[in-house]
Motif scaffolding. Structure first.
Motif, PDB file in Angstrom:
ATOM      1  N   GLY A  15      39.416  44.222  29.923  1.00 22.20           N
ATOM      2  CA  GLY A  15      39.576  42.031  29.421  1.00 22.20           C
ATOM      3  C   GLY A  15      41.156  41.789  28.110  1.00 22.20           C
ATOM      4  O   GLY A  15      41.351  41.132  28.324  1.00 22.20           O
ATOM      5  N   ASP A  16      41.435  43.146  29.168  1.00 25.72           N
ATOM      6  CA  ASP A  16      43.408  42.944  28.443  1.00 25.72           C
ATOM      7  C   ASP A  16      43.636  43.031  29.376  1.00 25.72           C
ATOM      8  O   ASP A  16      45.195  43.087  28.803  1.00 25.72           O
ATOM      9  N   PHE A  17      43.911  42.844  30.390  1.00 27.21           N
ATOM     10  CA  PHE A  17      44.410  42.915  32.061  1.00 27.21           C
ATOM     11  C   PHE A  17      43.807  41.533  33.094  1.00 27.21           C
ATOM     12  O   PHE A  17      42.986  41.927  33.277  1.00 27.21           O
ATOM     13  N   ASN A  18      44.890  40.768  32.780  1.00 32.59           N
ATOM     14  CA  ASN A  18      43.932  39.959  34.325  1.00 32.59           C
ATOM     15  C   ASN A  18      45.670  39.704  35.065  1.00 32.59           C
ATOM     16  O   ASN A  18      45.133  38.328  35.815  1.00 32.59           O
ATOM     17  N   LEU A  19      46.294  40.651  35.119  1.00 31.51           N
ATOM     18  CA  LEU A  19      47.561  39.850  36.195  1.00 31.51           C
ATOM     19  C   LEU A  19      47.699  40.495  37.285  1.00 31.51           C
ATOM     20  O   LEU A  19      47.591  41.406  37.534  1.00 31.51           O
ATOM     21  N   PRO A  20      48.614  40.079  38.333  1.00 31.10           N
ATOM     22  CA  PRO A  20      48.638  40.159  39.785  1.00 31.10           C
ATOM     23  C   PRO A  20      49.078  41.913  39.513  1.00 31.10           C
ATOM     24  O   PRO A  20      50.196  42.377  38.060  1.00 31.10           O
ATOM     25  N   THR A  21      48.416  42.246  40.169  1.00 28.22           N
ATOM     26  CA  THR A  21      49.186  44.380  40.247  1.00 28.22           C
ATOM     27  C   THR A  21      50.121  44.517  41.347  1.00 28.22           C
ATOM     28  O   THR A  21      50.178  45.357  40.840  1.00 28.22           O
ATOM     29  N   SER A  22      50.457  43.117  41.261  1.00 29.80           N
ATOM     30  CA  SER A  22      51.942  44.374  42.407  1.00 29.80           C
ATOM     31  C   SER A  22      52.924  44.824  41.481  1.00 29.80           C
ATOM     32  O   SER A  22      53.480  43.856  40.708  1.00 29.80           O
ATOM     33  N   GLY A  23      53.197  46.201  41.461  1.00 39.82           N
ATOM     34  CA  GLY A  23      54.000  46.822  40.924  1.00 39.82           C
ATOM     35  C   GLY A  23      54.507  47.831  39.798  1.00 39.82           C
ATOM     36  O   GLY A  23      54.807  48.778  39.505  1.00 39.82           O
ATOM     37  N   PHE A  24      52.108  47.607  39.936  1.00 44.98           N
ATOM     38  CA  PHE A  24      51.663  48.345  38.584  1.00 44.98           C
ATOM     39  C   PHE A  24      52.007  50.198  39.390  1.00 44.98           C
ATOM     40  O   PHE A  24      50.722  49.586  40.889  1.00 44.98           O
ATOM     41  N   ALA A  25      51.124  51.066  38.953  1.00 46.74           N
ATOM     42  CA  ALA A  25      51.147  52.457  39.875  1.00 46.74           C
ATOM     43  C   ALA A  25      51.767  52.082  40.466  1.00 46.74           C
ATOM     44  O   ALA A  25      50.792  52.590  41.956  1.00 46.74           O
ATOM     45  N   PRO A  26      52.644  52.338  41.184  1.00 47.72           N
ATOM     46  CA  PRO A  26      53.354  52.888  41.896  1.00 47.72           C
ATOM     47  C   PRO A  26      53.395  53.695  42.863  1.00 47.72           C
ATOM     48  O   PRO A  26      53.386  55.119  41.923  1.00 47.72           O
ATOM     49  N   GLY A  27      53.562  54.145  44.199  1.00 45.27           N
ATOM     50  CA  GLY A  27      52.713  55.413  44.525  1.00 45.27           C
ATOM     51  C   GLY A  27      51.435  55.740  44.619  1.00 45.27           C
ATOM     52  O   GLY A  27      51.233  56.466  45.526  1.00 45.27           O
ATOM     53  N   LEU A  28      50.700  54.565  44.354  1.00 46.78           N
ATOM     54  CA  LEU A  28      49.207  54.580  44.776  1.00 46.78           C
ATOM     55  C   LEU A  28      48.203  53.201  44.912  1.00 46.78           C
ATOM     56  O   LEU A  28      49.034  52.238  44.558  1.00 46.78           O
ATOM     57  N   VAL A  29      47.546  53.178  45.965  1.00 46.15           N
ATOM     58  CA  VAL A  29      47.667  52.650  47.098  1.00 46.15           C
ATOM     59  C   VAL A  29      46.210  51.372  45.971  1.00 46.15           C
ATOM     60  O   VAL A  29      45.442  51.773  45.550  1.00 46.15           O
ATOM     61  N   GLN A  30      46.731  50.349  46.578  1.00 46.20           N
ATOM     62  CA  GLN A  30      45.771  48.911  45.750  1.00 46.20           C
ATOM     63  C   GLN A  30      45.094  48.576  47.300  1.00 46.20           C
ATOM     64  O   GLN A  30      44.906  48.719  48.677  1.00 46.20           O
ATOM     65  N   GLY A  31      43.882  48.223  46.953  1.00 47.43           N
ATOM     66  CA  GLY A  31      42.689  47.751  47.521  1.00 47.43           C
ATOM     67  C   GLY A  31      42.424  46.340  47.303  1.00 47.43           C
ATOM     68  O   GLY A  31      42.303  45.897  46.195  1.00 47.43           O
ATOM     69  N   ASN A  32      41.927  45.505  48.843  1.00 45.97           N
ATOM     70  CA  ASN A  32      41.371  44.037  48.571  1.00 45.97           C
ATOM     71  C   ASN A  32      39.650  44.044  48.259  1.00 45.97           C
ATOM     72  O   ASN A  32      39.681  45.637  48.645  1.00 45.97           O
ATOM     73  N   ILE A  33      39.395  43.410  47.882  1.00 44.30           N
ATOM     74  CA  ILE A  33      37.902  44.023  48.281  1.00 44.30           C
ATOM     75  C   ILE A  33      36.942  42.748  48.494  1.00 44.30           C
ATOM     76  O   ILE A  33      37.488  41.776  48.459  1.00 44.30           O
ATOM     77  N   VAL A  34      35.642  42.970  48.784  1.00 46.77           N
ATOM     78  CA  VAL A  34      35.086  42.200  49.777  1.00 46.77           C
ATOM     79  C   VAL A  34      33.448  42.817  49.320  1.00 46.77           C
ATOM     80  O   VAL A  34      33.011  43.562  49.524  1.00 46.77           O
ATOM     81  N   ILE A  35      32.930  41.824  48.423  1.00 44.56           N
ATOM     82  CA  ILE A  35      31.455  42.803  47.799  1.00 44.56           C
ATOM     83  C   ILE A  35      30.037  41.604  48.591  1.00 44.56           C
ATOM     84  O   ILE A  35      30.244  40.192  48.385  1.00 44.56           O
ATOM     85  N   LEU A  36      29.234  42.040  49.633  1.00 46.33           N
ATOM     86  CA  LEU A  36      28.215  41.256  50.108  1.00 46.33           C
ATOM     87  C   LEU A  36      27.143  41.534  49.873  1.00 46.33           C
ATOM     88  O   LEU A  36      26.719  43.335  50.273  1.00 46.33           O
ATOM     89  N   SER A  37      25.785  41.237  50.607  1.00 41.55           N
ATOM     90  CA  SER A  37      25.179  41.958  50.289  1.00 41.55           C
ATOM     91  C   SER A  37      24.354  42.681  51.479  1.00 41.55           C
ATOM     92  O   SER A  37      25.406  41.839  52.759  1.00 41.55           O
ATOM     93  N   LYS A  38      23.660  43.570  51.658  1.00 40.14           N
ATOM     94  CA  LYS A  38      23.380  44.326  52.649  1.00 40.14           C
ATOM     95  C   LYS A  38      23.189  43.236  53.929  1.00 40.14           C
ATOM     96  O   LYS A  38      23.103  44.408  55.044  1.00 40.14           O
ATOM     97  N   THR A  39      22.623  42.511  53.519  1.00 40.54           N
ATOM     98  CA  THR A  39      22.333  41.897  55.137  1.00 40.54           C
ATOM     99  C   THR A  39      23.285  41.138  56.211  1.00 40.54           C
ATOM    100  O   THR A  39      23.058  40.980  56.872  1.00 40.54           O
ATOM    101  N   TRP A  40      24.628  40.846  55.578  1.00 39.89           N
ATOM    102  CA  TRP A  40      25.392  40.400  55.726  1.00 39.89           C
ATOM    103  C   TRP A  40      26.613  41.865  56.235  1.00 39.89           C
ATOM    104  O   TRP A  40      27.543  41.238  56.673  1.00 39.89           O
ATOM    105  N   ALA A  41      26.615  43.037  55.511  1.00 41.48           N
ATOM    106  CA  ALA A  41      27.310  43.509  55.733  1.00 41.48           C
ATOM    107  C   ALA A  41      27.694  44.780  56.803  1.00 41.48           C
ATOM    108  O   ALA A  41      29.092  44.956  57.471  1.00 41.48           O
TER     109      ALA A  41
END
Length: 276
Positions: A32-58
Motif C-alpha cells: 500500500g506504499d505506492f498507488n501512482l500511475p506506473t508510466s516510466g517505472f521499471a523501463p524496459g519491462l512489459v506493463q499490462g492491463n488486467i481484466v478479471i472475470l468469472s469463468k462463466t464470462w471468460a
C-alpha cells in the motif's frame, strides 16, 4: 503466451537490474506504499492491463480479445482461481500487485480497491493485456519524449466513436491514448510502434480528434490533460481501457480491472514481446 525472462535483464543507468526494480515496486504496491500511475517505472519491462472475470464470462471475453487484438493484445490468461501470474514474473500476485483496482458489478462501477484478496473467487480468470506504456520505452530509446512522462501526469485517454468488434455480450467503442508529437516525430513513432503489436502496435489515428468522436482534446475521459504545442499533432493509439466500456455493456455480475494508468508491472522484457 509469453514465457518468463530467462536471459540477462536490462539494467538502469546505475547498473541495477530492472527486474529487481519491478519486484521492489510490486512489493511497495502490495504494502500500500505506492498507488501512482506506473508510466516510466521499471523501463524496459512489459506493463499490462488486467481484466478479471468469472469463468462463466471468460470464454466470451476471450473471443472479444481475439476479435480486437489491437485494443486487447493478449499476453496471458490464467487458469480459474489462479492468483499467481508466474509466467509473467517472480512472485506476482494479481490480488495485490496493482496500484488500484476498479470493481464493476452488473456493469456499474462499484468501488476502487488497493487489494482484492477479500473479494477473490475460486472461479476468477485473469486476462493480462499489452499496454502502451511498454511502447513508451521503445519511443524513449529512440529519442522521442512523451509529454505525460515529461509533465509527470497520467496519459490522456479518450472515448471514441470507433466501434470494437463485438462478441456475444461484450461490445462498445474503442478507447484511445494520446501523445502529441511534431509531424516528423509522429512518423517515427508510427514506424517504431508498428513493430510492437503486443503493445497496441501502430497508432489508429493522427491529427483531427473530431474525426474519431473527440470533441475537446483538452478534456480526456480518463487520465490527465497534457500540453499540445502549436507545432505538434495528437497521435492516438488503441487503449487497454477499451474493455472497461465493454464490461459496462455486457454487465457481468462482477468484473475487476486496473484503474486507468495503474498497470501490472511484469518481469518480461519489452524486446521479448516485440518478437511475438
Amino acid at each position: 503466451m509469453p514465457t518468463p525472462v530467462t536471459f540477462s535483464a536490462p539494467n538502469d543507468s546505475y547498473g541495477i537490474p530492472v527486474v529487481e526494480q519491478a519486484n521492489a515496486l510490486r512489493h511497495q504496491i502490495r504494502k500500500g506504499d505506492f498507488n501512482l500511475p506506473t508510466s516510466g517505472f521499471a523501463p524496459g519491462l512489459v506493463q499490462g492491463n488486467i481484466v478479471i472475470l468469472s469463468k462463466t464470462w471468460a470464454d466470451d471475453f476471450l473471443l472479444f480479445c481475439q476479435k480486437n487484438p489491437v485494443a486487447c493484445p493478449l499476453l496471458h490468461v490464467s487458469l480459474p482461481g489462479e492468483p499467481l501470474m508466474t509466467p509473467l514474473g517472480d512472485d506476482i500476485d494479481i490480488r495485490s500487485d496493482i496500484p488500484e483496482y476498479k470493481i464493476f458489478r452488473h456493469g456499474e462501477f462499484s468501488q476502487s480497491m488497493n487489494d482484492i484478496t477479500s473479494i477473490w473467487q475460486n472461479d476468477f480468470v485473469t486476462f493480462v493485456l499489452g499496454c502502451s506504456f511498454s511502447f513508451e520505452d521503445a519511443l524513449t530509446k529512440a529519442g522521442l519524449t512523451m509529454r505525460n512522462i515529461e509533465e509527470q501526469v497520467n496519459v490522456s485517454m479518450y472515448k471514441t466513436t470507433i466501434p470494437a468488434h463485438p462478441s456475444s455480450h461484450f461490445h462498445g467503442n474503442l478507447v484511445v491514448s494520446m501523445r502529441p508529437f511534431k509531424p516528423v516525430d509522429a512518423i517515427r513513432a508510427v514506424q517504431i510502434t508498428t513493430r510492437l503489436p503486443k503493445s497496441h502496435g501502430a497508432p489508429i489515428h493522427l491529427g483531427d480528434p473530431s474525426l474519431i468522436g473527440i470533441d475537446d482534446i483538452t478534456k480526456p475521459d480518463f487520465g490527465d490533460s497534457v500540453t499540445i504545442n502549436s507545432d505538434e499533432i495528437p497521435v492516438f493509439w488503441a487503449c487497454g481501457v477499451t474493455p472497461q466500456l465493454a464490461i459496462e455493456n455486457a454487465k457481468p455480475e462482477i468484473a475487476i480491472t486496473h484503474a486507468p494508468g495503474k498497470m501490472l508491472v511484469t518481469d518480461i522484457a519489452n524486446d521479448h514481446i516485440s518478437l511475438m
